[in-house]
Design a protein around this motif. Structure first.
Motif, PDB file in Angstrom:
ATOM      1  N   ASN A 170      18.789  35.442  59.326  1.00 31.63           N
ATOM      2  CA  ASN A 170      18.975  33.946  59.537  1.00 31.63           C
ATOM      3  C   ASN A 170      20.305  33.393  58.638  1.00 31.63           C
ATOM      4  O   ASN A 170      21.085  32.648  59.310  1.00 31.63           O
ATOM      5  CB  ASN A 170      17.981  33.040  58.988  1.00 31.63           C
ATOM      6  N   ARG A 201      23.702  32.173  60.445  1.00 30.98           N
ATOM      7  CA  ARG A 201      23.980  30.711  60.072  1.00 30.98           C
ATOM      8  C   ARG A 201      25.553  30.869  59.500  1.00 30.98           C
ATOM      9  O   ARG A 201      26.319  29.934  59.887  1.00 30.98           O
ATOM     10  CB  ARG A 201      23.095  30.071  59.180  1.00 30.98           C
ATOM     11  N   GLY A 259      28.200  29.056  61.665  1.00 33.99           N
ATOM     12  CA  GLY A 259      28.676  27.752  61.225  1.00 33.99           C
ATOM     13  C   GLY A 259      29.795  27.787  60.340  1.00 33.99           C
ATOM     14  O   GLY A 259      30.840  26.649  60.206  1.00 33.99           O
TER      15      GLY A 259
END
Length: 136
Positions: A83, A87, A91
């Motif tokens: 995760n 991200r 991101g």
């Protein structure tokens, strides 16, 4: 030494574990000293051939030599790291690559992180004695 105080507290609590708050209270260390001590203790435990130090919501911190518990702990770490990398890619690194698609640095970082993400994804989906899991 903080790691030694934590080791003693965990050995005294065996077979039960201790929550972080209980470790802080049992060792009389500050929360930051306890966090640092846990990291150091993992290294010392490996060096001294102690069972690995794990954490579970139900039991807190404890030493475990049970392969099933160790695999479950490792799987939880892999899921968390997967995760985190996903991200970071979506991101930050991906948008950076979109802004400057010819930047060799960002392309290298993106390729390497996608490789790490793929490896973690494979580990998360791996199932002993059966087909890979589909989904999470």
């Amino acid at each position: 030494m903080s790691a030694e105080r934590i080791r003693v507290a965990l050995m005294e609590a065996r077979p039960a574990g201790l929550s972080f708050k209980q470790l802080v209270a049992a060792t009389e260390l500050s929360p930051s000293q306890t966090r640092r001590g846990l990291g150091i203790l993992r290294d010392i435990a490996a060096q001294d051939h102690l069972p690995p130090l794990i954490w579970t919501l139900a039991d807190g911190y404890r030493f475990s030599g049970d392969p099933t518990e160790l695999e479950a702990y490792e799987q939880a770490i892999f899921r968390r790291k997967l995760n985190e990398f996903a991200r970071l890619i979506t991101g930050t690194i991906g948008p950076h690559a979109d802004l400057d698609p010819h930047d060799e640095w960002v392309q290298l970082v993106l390729a390497q992180l996608n490789g790490i993400k793929a490896a973690l994804d494979m580990l998360v989906k791996f199932r002993r004695g059966g087909p890979a899991r589909v989904g999470r």
